[in-house]
Write an enzyme that holds these catalytic residues in place. Structure first.
Site, PDB file in Angstrom:
ATOM      1  N   LYS A 157      -0.209  -6.310   6.901  1.00  0.00           N
ATOM      2  CA  LYS A 157       0.456  -5.967   8.164  1.00  0.00           C
ATOM      3  C   LYS A 157       1.440  -7.069   8.498  1.00  0.00           C
ATOM      4  O   LYS A 157       1.279  -8.213   8.083  1.00  0.00           O
ATOM      5  CB  LYS A 157      -0.573  -5.866   9.295  1.00  0.00           C
ATOM      6  CG  LYS A 157      -0.086  -5.078  10.490  1.00  0.00           C
ATOM      7  CD  LYS A 157      -0.327  -3.604  10.269  1.00  0.00           C
ATOM      8  CE  LYS A 157      -0.078  -2.775  11.509  1.00  0.00           C
ATOM      9  NZ  LYS A 157      -0.750  -1.470  11.420  1.00  0.00           N
TER      10      LYS A 157
HETATM   11  N1  GLU Z   1       1.413   1.474  10.798  1.00  0.00           N
HETATM   12  C1  GLU Z   1       0.650   2.571  10.308  1.00  0.00           C
HETATM   13  C2  GLU Z   1      -0.834   2.255  10.371  1.00  0.00           C
HETATM   14  O1  GLU Z   1      -1.275   1.438  11.154  1.00  0.00           O
HETATM   15  C3  GLU Z   1       1.113   3.057   8.944  1.00  0.00           C
HETATM   16  C4  GLU Z   1       1.121   2.025   7.857  1.00  0.00           C
HETATM   17  C5  GLU Z   1       1.797   2.490   6.568  1.00  0.00           C
HETATM   18  O2  GLU Z   1       2.265   3.621   6.516  1.00  0.00           O
HETATM   19  O3  GLU Z   1       1.844   1.683   5.651  1.00  0.00           O
HETATM   20  O4  GLU Z   1      -1.626   2.855   9.687  1.00  0.00           O
END
Ligand code: GLU
Length: 424
Positions: A114
């Site tokens: 993240k």
């Molecule tokens: N931000 C989204 C989540 O928390 C999607 C992450 C992604 O598609 O890599 O799952």
């Protein structure tokens, strides 16, 4: 063995503290794999970067940027990037860790990662936002890549931000690298169905959970916190299933209507004003009263830590669908469980977004693109299958869906860890 990390000092309600307590709860179910469990309690890699940009008025501003790769045992890092004034390293660590669990829970060949920038993007012009995104991408460019770590949208980031990230990375490596990010615009290698995928996954898991507990969605009352991409897409599908959206809370305010909002009128209002406040088809309500609204389904789809002990005692819903990451504190989780409220946890409930991100990445590699129908059918199948495995695990161990999701995911992660072995 070192139990705490010296570089963060999380408080009791910190997302990292929440995540660690969720890990503690799964330890009894890991058997001999528990030997490797410490690996879950620390990120593999955490990068902190300075992101300086020249503002439109000529001043230079500096922002804190982060990219955390929590675990890479099962594949490249995968997870979004958020722009928010409250972003911290420990928050991004928790969000990266939840991505490891989520990706393993739906069996995607990814680890968890993240990113984030501590910034209020609403204070920046489009040009400043582009500079911020490009400089951040360049700074984290040493650890991201189509086979290393693949960012995507999260809170306050979107397809345009992904296009800038893709372009910056591509310019730096001297080749068009569509697979470096997902959630891109369609004509830049994006996937049909990606924008609504997280909300669709929330609906699919909600539909399955409702069926199992005998809750009829036709006529059910639904309350939604957060009306961005996730909350609004999920709400729309519930309306199509005959449910009534009786309360919405977002950054602009709280609105209620016991008869259900008219979506055809609400959506243009939200697009025009940026929030639900001031919508004529409902009544404004005090923020805290949102948690007392009479409903069968509650969808927290905003930020972490929203459901605390007090709110958990007041929630009237039978079913809580975690569209957001980390919306429920562990103490509140226990209260909801004791009160017989079923929680479909974030790590499965909102996995639809990253699942279609995976489809996008696969399509980019093969340069062969699927129809929206193919995407939605495959998404439905993966979510239903994953939830069934989790439900069976919950029944077998007599634990909550959250602990069961952690059990399924941690077993996959730690099995990969064990099979790969320690290097050197
Ligand atoms: N931000 C989204 C989540 O928390 C999607 C992450 C992604 O598609 O890599 O799952």
């Amino acid at each position: 063995m070192n139990e705490t990390l010296s570089y963060v000092n999380p408080g009791p309600d910190s997302p990292w503290t929440t995540y660690l307590s969720q890990v503690d709860r799964v330890l009894p179910y890991l058997g001999p794999l528990a030997r490797w469990a410490e690996t879950l309690r620390r990120p593999k890699r955490a990068l902190v970067v300075d992101v300086p940009i020249e503002l439109d008025d000529g001043r230079v501003a500096h922002f804190e940027g982060f990219r955390v790769q929590h675990n890479l045992s099962r594949g490249p890092g995968k997870g979004g990037v958020r722009y928010h004034p409250d972003v911290t390293l420990e928050e991004v660590m928790a969000l990266a860790a939840w991505m490891s669990i989520k990706n393993a829970a739906v069996n995607l060949p990814y680890g968890g990662a993240k990113g984030g920038i501590r910034v209020d993007p609403k204070q920046l012009s489009t040009k400043e936002l582009e500079k911020l995104t490009r400089r951040y991408t360049s700074e984290i460019g040493i650890i991201i890549g189509p086979m290393q770590d693949i960012p995507a949208p999260d809170v306050n980031t979107n397809a345009q931000v992904m296009a800038w990230m893709m372009d910056t990375y591509s310019m730096n490596v001297g080749a068009t690298a569509t697979g470096v990010v997902t959630g891109k615009p369609i004509h830049l290698g994006g996937s049909l169905g990606r924008v609504k995928a997280t909300g669709r996954g929330v609906f699919v898991t909600g539909r399955e959970a409702a069926r199992r507990i005998g809750l009829n969605l036709d006529g059910a009352r639904v309350a939604v916190q957060g009306f961005g991409n996730v909350g609004s897409s999920a709400a729309e599908l519930f309306v199509q299933a005959g449910s009534r959206i009786v309360a919405i809370q977002d950054h602009s305010g709280t609105i209620v209507n016991e008869h259900g909002f008219d979506f055809a009128e609400l959506m243009p209002h939200v697009r025009a004003t940026g929030g639900v406040a001031g919508f004529k088809g409902g009544d404004a309500a005090p923020a805290e009263s949102f948690w007392d609204v009479k409903c069968e389904v509650l969808i927290p789809a905003a930020l972490e830590g929203q459901i605390n002990a007090d709110r958990a005692n007041r929630i009237t819903a039978k079913l809580v669908l975690e569209g957001a990451n980390g919306p429920t504190l562990p103490v509140a989780d226990d209260i909801l469980g004791d009160r017989g409220v079923l929680v479909v946890p974030d790590v499965i409930c909102n996995a639809g977004g990253v699942t279609v991100s995976y489809f996008e990445w696969v399509q980019d590699f093969s340069s062969f693109f699927w129809t929206e129908d193919e995407i939605n059918v495959r998404l439905d199948k993966i979510m239903v299958g994953a939830l069934k495995t989790i439900w069976d695990t919950a029944d077998r161990h007599g634990v909550s869906l959250r602990t069961a999701t952690f059990a399924v995911a941690c077993e996959r992660i730690l099995m990969a860890r064990q099979e790969r072995g320690l290097y050197p």
